[in-house]
Structures are given as structure tokens and as C-alpha cells.
Write a protein that holds these residues in place. Structure first.
Motif, short mmCIF file in Angstrom:
data_model
loop_
_atom_site.label_atom_id
_atom_site.label_comp_id
_atom_site.label_asym_id
_atom_site.label_seq_id
_atom_site.Cartn_x
_atom_site.Cartn_y
_atom_site.Cartn_z
N LEU A 19 21.82 33.57 64.51
CA LEU A 19 23.09 32.89 64.33
C LEU A 19 23.07 32.14 63.00
CD1 LEU A 19 23.54 31.38 67.91
CD2 LEU A 19 24.71 33.38 66.97
N ARG A 20 24.22 32.04 62.39
CA ARG A 20 24.34 31.27 61.15
C ARG A 20 24.47 29.78 61.48
NH1 ARG A 20 28.07 35.56 59.93
NH2 ARG A 20 29.75 34.11 60.46
N PRO A 21 24.11 28.91 60.53
CA PRO A 21 24.20 27.47 60.80
C PRO A 21 25.60 27.02 61.20
CG PRO A 21 22.87 27.86 58.85
CD PRO A 21 23.44 29.19 59.24
N ASP A 22 26.64 27.60 60.61
CA ASP A 22 28.00 27.20 60.98
C ASP A 22 28.33 27.61 62.41
OD1 ASP A 22 27.88 29.88 60.00
OD2 ASP A 22 30.07 29.93 59.95
N GLU A 23 27.76 28.73 62.86
CA GLU A 23 27.99 29.16 64.24
C GLU A 23 27.26 28.24 65.23
OE1 GLU A 23 28.52 33.98 63.44
OE2 GLU A 23 26.53 33.13 63.82
N VAL A 24 26.05 27.83 64.85
CA VAL A 24 25.31 26.90 65.70
C VAL A 24 26.04 25.57 65.79
CG1 VAL A 24 23.13 25.66 66.01
CG2 VAL A 24 23.11 28.02 65.17
N ASP A 25 26.54 25.10 64.66
CA ASP A 25 27.27 23.82 64.64
C ASP A 25 28.53 23.92 65.51
OD1 ASP A 25 27.67 21.09 63.45
OD2 ASP A 25 29.51 22.05 62.76
N ALA A 26 29.21 25.07 65.46
CA ALA A 26 30.40 25.25 66.30
C ALA A 26 30.04 25.24 67.78
CB ALA A 26 31.10 26.56 65.93
N MET A 27 28.88 25.81 68.12
CA MET A 27 28.44 25.81 69.51
C MET A 27 28.07 24.40 69.98
SD MET A 27 26.16 29.32 69.67
CE MET A 27 25.68 29.02 71.37
N VAL A 28 27.43 23.62 69.12
CA VAL A 28 27.08 22.25 69.48
C VAL A 28 28.34 21.43 69.73
CG1 VAL A 28 25.99 20.12 68.68
CG2 VAL A 28 24.86 22.31 68.29
N ARG A 41 20.50 31.11 79.63
CA ARG A 41 21.31 32.21 79.10
C ARG A 41 22.79 31.98 79.37
NH1 ARG A 41 16.99 35.32 81.29
NH2 ARG A 41 18.26 35.80 83.12
N ALA A 42 23.10 31.49 80.57
CA ALA A 42 24.50 31.25 80.92
C ALA A 42 25.09 30.13 80.07
CB ALA A 42 24.60 30.91 82.40
N ILE A 43 24.32 29.09 79.83
CA ILE A 43 24.82 27.97 79.01
C ILE A 43 25.09 28.43 77.59
CG2 ILE A 43 24.13 25.77 77.97
CD1 ILE A 43 22.61 25.18 80.60
N VAL A 44 24.17 29.19 77.01
CA VAL A 44 24.35 29.66 75.63
C VAL A 44 25.55 30.61 75.54
CG1 VAL A 44 23.28 30.99 73.77
CG2 VAL A 44 21.93 29.33 75.05
N ALA A 45 25.67 31.52 76.50
CA ALA A 45 26.78 32.47 76.48
C ALA A 45 28.12 31.75 76.64
CB ALA A 45 26.59 33.51 77.58
N ARG A 46 28.19 30.82 77.58
CA ARG A 46 29.45 30.10 77.80
C ARG A 46 29.83 29.26 76.59
NH1 ARG A 46 30.33 25.12 78.98
NH2 ARG A 46 28.14 24.73 79.51
N THR A 47 28.85 28.60 75.99
CA THR A 47 29.13 27.77 74.83
C THR A 47 29.59 28.61 73.65
OG1 THR A 47 27.40 26.25 75.59
CG2 THR A 47 28.19 25.98 73.34
N GLY A 48 29.00 29.79 73.49
CA GLY A 48 29.44 30.68 72.42
C GLY A 48 30.87 31.15 72.61
N PHE A 92 31.10 37.52 69.60
CA PHE A 92 30.13 38.22 70.44
C PHE A 92 29.51 37.20 71.39
CE2 PHE A 92 28.23 36.90 66.45
CZ PHE A 92 27.14 36.15 66.85
N VAL A 93 28.79 37.72 72.38
CA VAL A 93 28.14 36.84 73.36
C VAL A 93 26.75 36.49 72.85
CG1 VAL A 93 27.38 36.59 75.74
CG2 VAL A 93 29.46 37.90 75.23
N PRO A 94 26.48 35.25 72.48
CA PRO A 94 25.16 34.89 71.97
C PRO A 94 24.14 34.78 73.10
CG PRO A 94 26.53 32.94 72.07
CD PRO A 94 27.40 34.10 72.49
#
Length: 211
Positions: free
Chosen positions: A63-72, A168-175, A182-184
Motif C-alpha cells: 500500500l502507498r503511504p497515502d492509502e495507509v493514511d486514508a485507512m487510518v 483480515r476483516a478489520i483491514v478489509a472493512r477499513t479499506g 481493491f480489498v486490502p
């Protein structure tokens, strides 16, 4: 009676003629499995070229840093455990944690005063000490206030350690909430750590401490 005998005689005569024909040397009919066939006898669809199957679009393994920041940010604003879920996303990214390392993380490995995290690696990895920055410290302090009596950092509502399936469910839902196309999955956060450090110019030896 005469009519029945006439029919019987006619059938007998046909059989006799067939036997006589075979005995004079005419070829016997071949079994169905031994008959020869030509390419023309095959169905036309067998000669057609195979259809090309549609390839699924390839998904990056990081994941790119901007995608991680959006997930946080999405985790902070959604779900029943916004602080916990945001801390999961941020720590997996910042420290390259595997799912097994995350769910086994205990408070005795976290030094909120000095700002350090003892990372116990699995798969023949070595234990390392990582610094904790401001956003991580704030999330961890809030998380400790939420679950003060738990030895594990990340727990469920029953105060039991989270399972890999839950992560896995938390990461997918947050994405999904963050609007990713896509489903992270959790391992993309671990790979994102290495790509981010490399893009910042860190040498290979320093990156190994995060692997």
C-alpha cells in the motif's frame, strides 16, 4: 398360416444372402471404435482457436503511504472500536508487523514513557527495538485506557486476543470505508513498510530491522 410362413421364409432368405456375401470375401463391417475418421468429420468448434480468458487486474502487494493514511482516518471515524482499529493499521505499517506478531503483542513490550516498542519477530526473525512516534503513542495510550486490565495490546470485546481472521476483516472493512479500489489485506501493510523506508533512502541494513 400360409402368410406367416411366407414372412418367415422371406427373412430367412435375406439372412442367407448376407451370409453368402460375407463368405465370398466382402469386408466385414468394422466396430465403431476402429472406424477411421477424417478432420472434416470433427465438429467445427474443435478447430476453432481457444478463447482468451479475461485476466484479473493485478493488485500491488503493498500500500502507498497515502492509502495507509486514508485507512487510518477511516478507522478513526467508523466501526465500534475506532482507536483499536486505527492503531492496528498504523502499527502494522510503521513496524512491518505480521499478523501473528500483532496479535501476540503485549503491553510489556510497549514502553510509553521512553517511546519504544520491542518487536518479537516470528519465522526466525530477531527481536528489535523500534521507536514510537507521536501518533502511535497517542493511540496506544488511549487504547490502554480502554482496556486497562488486558495483558495483550489488541483484544476483542471479550478481552481475548484478536484472531487472524478478525485482523483480515478489520483491514478489509477499513479499506472499503477508505474508498480503496481493491480489498486490502494485512500483508500489504507489512510490505508497505519496506517500500516506504526504501523510498525515504534508508539502507538495506536498517530496513532489515523492520522485516
Amino acid at each position: 398360416m400360409r402368410t406367416r410362413l411366407s414372412c418367415f421364409e422371406a427373412v430367412s432368405a435375406k439372412l442367407c444372402n448376407k451370409v453368402n456375401t460375407i463368405s465370398r470375401g466382402s469386408p466385414m463391417p468394422q466396430p465403431r471404435s476402429q472406424r477411421s475418421f477424417s478432420a472434416k468429420s470433427l465438429p467445427q468448434r474443435l478447430h476453432a482457436p481457444p478463447r482468451k480468458q479475461k485476466r484479473r487486474p493485478s493488485v500491488r502487494d503493498y500500500l502507498r503511504p497515502d492509502e495507509v493514511d486514508a485507512m487510518v482516518q477511516a478507522a478513526r471515524k467508523s466501526g465500534r472500536h475506532p482507536v483499536r482499529d486505527a492503531a492496528i493499521i498504523l502499527l502494522m505499517f510503521r513496524h512491518g508487523l505480521r499478523t501473528a506478531e500483532l496479535i501476540a503483542l503485549r503491553w510489556q513490550q510497549v514502553d510509553l514513557t521512553a517511546g519504544y516498542l520491542d518487536v518479537h519477530r516470528v519465522k526466525r526473525g530477531h527481536t528489535t527495538k523500534h521507536p514510537l512516534r507521536g501518533p502511535q503513542l497517542r493511540l496506544l495510550r488511549a487504547l490502554q485506557r480502554t482496556y486497562p486490565n488486558s495483558p495483550y495490546v489488541f483484544v476483542s470485546e471479550r478481552k481475548a486476543p484478536l484472531s487472524p481472521r478478525s485482523i483480515r476483516a478489520i483491514v478489509a472493512r477499513t479499506g472499503k470505508v477508505a474508498g480503496l479500489p481493491f480489498v486490502p489485506h494485512p500483508h500489504q501493510l507489512r510490505h508497505a513498510c519496506g517500500y516506504y523506508l526504501a523510498s525515504q533512502g534508508h539502507d538495506t541494513r536498517a530496513i532489515q530491522d523492520y522485516r
